[in-house]
Design a protein around this motif. Sequence first.
Motif, mmCIF file in Angstrom:
data_model
loop_
_atom_site.group_PDB
_atom_site.id
_atom_site.type_symbol
_atom_site.label_atom_id
_atom_site.label_comp_id
_atom_site.label_asym_id
_atom_site.label_seq_id
_atom_site.Cartn_x
_atom_site.Cartn_y
_atom_site.Cartn_z
ATOM 1 N N MET A 1 0.855 -1.264 0.173
ATOM 2 C CA MET A 1 0.133 0.081 0.013
ATOM 3 C C MET A 1 0.970 1.251 0.002
ATOM 4 S SD MET A 1 -3.359 0.879 2.538
ATOM 5 C CE MET A 1 -2.404 0.692 3.939
ATOM 6 N N SER A 2 0.814 1.997 -0.779
ATOM 7 C CA SER A 2 1.728 3.201 -1.080
ATOM 8 C C SER A 2 1.007 4.466 -0.313
ATOM 9 C CB SER A 2 2.047 3.485 -2.687
ATOM 10 O OG SER A 2 0.797 3.738 -3.323
ATOM 11 N N TRP A 3 1.912 5.367 0.072
ATOM 12 C CA TRP A 3 1.563 6.446 0.701
ATOM 13 C C TRP A 3 2.319 7.711 0.018
ATOM 14 C CZ3 TRP A 3 -1.683 6.708 4.990
ATOM 15 C CH2 TRP A 3 -2.103 5.470 5.410
ATOM 16 N N ALA A 4 1.702 8.652 0.143
ATOM 17 C CA ALA A 4 2.249 10.076 -0.421
ATOM 18 C C ALA A 4 1.761 11.277 0.596
ATOM 19 C CB ALA A 4 1.686 10.661 -1.767
ATOM 20 N N ILE A 5 2.851 12.024 1.221
ATOM 21 C CA ILE A 5 2.420 13.037 1.970
ATOM 22 C C ILE A 5 2.661 14.392 1.305
ATOM 23 C CG2 ILE A 5 3.244 14.519 4.177
ATOM 24 C CD1 ILE A 5 4.212 11.449 5.071
ATOM 25 N N ILE A 6 1.826 14.879 0.907
ATOM 26 C CA ILE A 6 1.765 16.241 -0.002
ATOM 27 C C ILE A 6 1.671 17.582 0.731
ATOM 28 C CG2 ILE A 6 1.068 17.122 -2.261
ATOM 29 C CD1 ILE A 6 2.147 14.433 -2.589
ATOM 30 N N ALA A 7 2.160 18.519 0.477
ATOM 31 C CA ALA A 7 2.022 19.778 0.996
ATOM 32 C C ALA A 7 2.053 21.011 -0.123
ATOM 33 C CB ALA A 7 3.275 20.273 2.048
ATOM 34 N N ASP A 8 1.847 22.182 0.139
ATOM 35 C CA ASP A 8 1.906 23.222 -0.912
ATOM 36 C C ASP A 8 3.505 23.858 -0.312
ATOM 37 O OD1 ASP A 8 1.252 24.976 1.046
ATOM 38 O OD2 ASP A 8 -0.768 24.895 0.436
ATOM 39 N N SER A 9 3.770 24.899 -0.933
ATOM 40 C CA SER A 9 5.220 25.252 -0.815
ATOM 41 C C SER A 9 5.312 26.302 0.252
ATOM 42 C CB SER A 9 5.808 25.902 -1.979
ATOM 43 O OG SER A 9 5.206 27.093 -2.401
ATOM 44 N N SER A 10 4.150 26.619 1.222
ATOM 45 C CA SER A 10 4.249 27.354 2.401
ATOM 46 C C SER A 10 5.054 26.387 3.465
ATOM 47 C CB SER A 10 2.866 27.787 2.866
ATOM 48 O OG SER A 10 1.980 26.457 3.384
ATOM 49 N N CYS A 11 5.146 25.064 3.057
ATOM 50 C CA CYS A 11 5.982 24.450 3.812
ATOM 51 C C CYS A 11 7.386 24.276 3.163
ATOM 52 C CB CYS A 11 5.573 22.798 3.777
ATOM 53 S SG CYS A 11 6.498 21.416 4.592
ATOM 54 N N ASN A 12 8.291 24.483 4.034
ATOM 55 C CA ASN A 12 9.798 24.924 3.324
ATOM 56 C C ASN A 12 10.519 23.593 3.153
ATOM 57 O OD1 ASN A 12 9.425 27.740 3.371
ATOM 58 N ND2 ASN A 12 9.067 27.666 5.459
ATOM 59 N N PRO A 139 4.040 0.874 10.139
ATOM 60 C CA PRO A 139 3.658 0.414 8.889
ATOM 61 C C PRO A 139 2.563 -0.169 8.426
ATOM 62 C CG PRO A 139 5.220 -0.854 9.945
ATOM 63 C CD PRO A 139 4.804 0.250 10.989
ATOM 64 N N GLU A 140 1.904 -0.801 9.434
ATOM 65 C CA GLU A 140 0.464 -1.402 9.032
ATOM 66 C C GLU A 140 -0.796 -0.461 9.296
ATOM 67 O OE1 GLU A 140 0.469 -4.324 7.659
ATOM 68 O OE2 GLU A 140 2.745 -4.123 7.753
ATOM 69 N N ALA A 141 -0.456 0.781 9.776
ATOM 70 C CA ALA A 141 -1.653 1.732 10.079
ATOM 71 C C ALA A 141 -2.562 1.756 8.809
ATOM 72 C CB ALA A 141 -1.065 3.146 10.185
ATOM 73 N N THR A 142 -3.988 1.867 9.196
ATOM 74 C CA THR A 142 -4.882 1.870 8.169
ATOM 75 C C THR A 142 -4.807 3.477 7.567
ATOM 76 O OG1 THR A 142 -6.813 2.614 9.501
ATOM 77 C CG2 THR A 142 -6.215 0.421 9.039
#
Length: 282
Positions: A1-12, A139-142
Amino acid sequence: MSWAIIADSSCNLRDYTPQAPDTLYAYAPLKINVGGTEFADDANLDVAELNRLVAEEKSASSSACPSAGEWAELFRSAENVIAITISANLSGSYEAASMARDLVQEEGGHRIHLVNSRAAGGKLEMLVILLDRYLTVHPEATFAEACAYIDGIEQCSTVLFSLSSYENLTKSGRMPKMAGILANKLNIRVLGTASEEGTIKIVAPTRGQKKMVAKVVQSMEADGYKGGLVCMDHVDNEAGCQEIAAAITAKWPEAEVMVMPCGGLCSYYAEAKGIIIGYDWK
């Protein structure tokens, strides 16, 4: 199961590599318009040159959020996506991300959760890093468990702004004009936080770096901070950050302080020598 953590560029965070398995990090660049020229707030941006151009430009500059299409492209990168945006009261970034979420979820194969950070800068970095650490340890978190975790952290965290210049904030309506004029004329450094309305709420006006550092520690203690991750961003003011970091670790030896330069969007609002501090008390 793949994950993506996405932010906008106000995150430096620019070159951040998650430690969690099957997890990627990416960000959607905001844009800054100066004198009719648009600058994307990405890794290729010369932040110092942008700050110079903003200071020289006589007309008001502006910023723009990522488009729904830009968000959608990033959302398609994993099965489970958690996206963290600048305060919905500061920018249309959250609204654009909401449109992208609905579009991509209709396509199928993706679960997408949005987090309105109600802040900018250091708080977003803290949220990204803590979420990555959670997924590393669990790693097994839902998907539901990860969403509940990050929502809980967001509710128990805040951001402080230590500012000495206020022109862009007052021009954009993020700070009362008279307060900015007086602070500039009296050479006062302001410690503020993000209000629910998307403006800077003044916590304390101070003169002198030592008093400012003491006010930061007092404010963190009043919020209930007892140690943990603190993310600090600065506009050409690493020395100021290190002084604050030393005071934090002296008060709370178990504190972990990360310091990084502001990208374009945060530099635009924090201005010269500005510092943004994100932390949680959960």
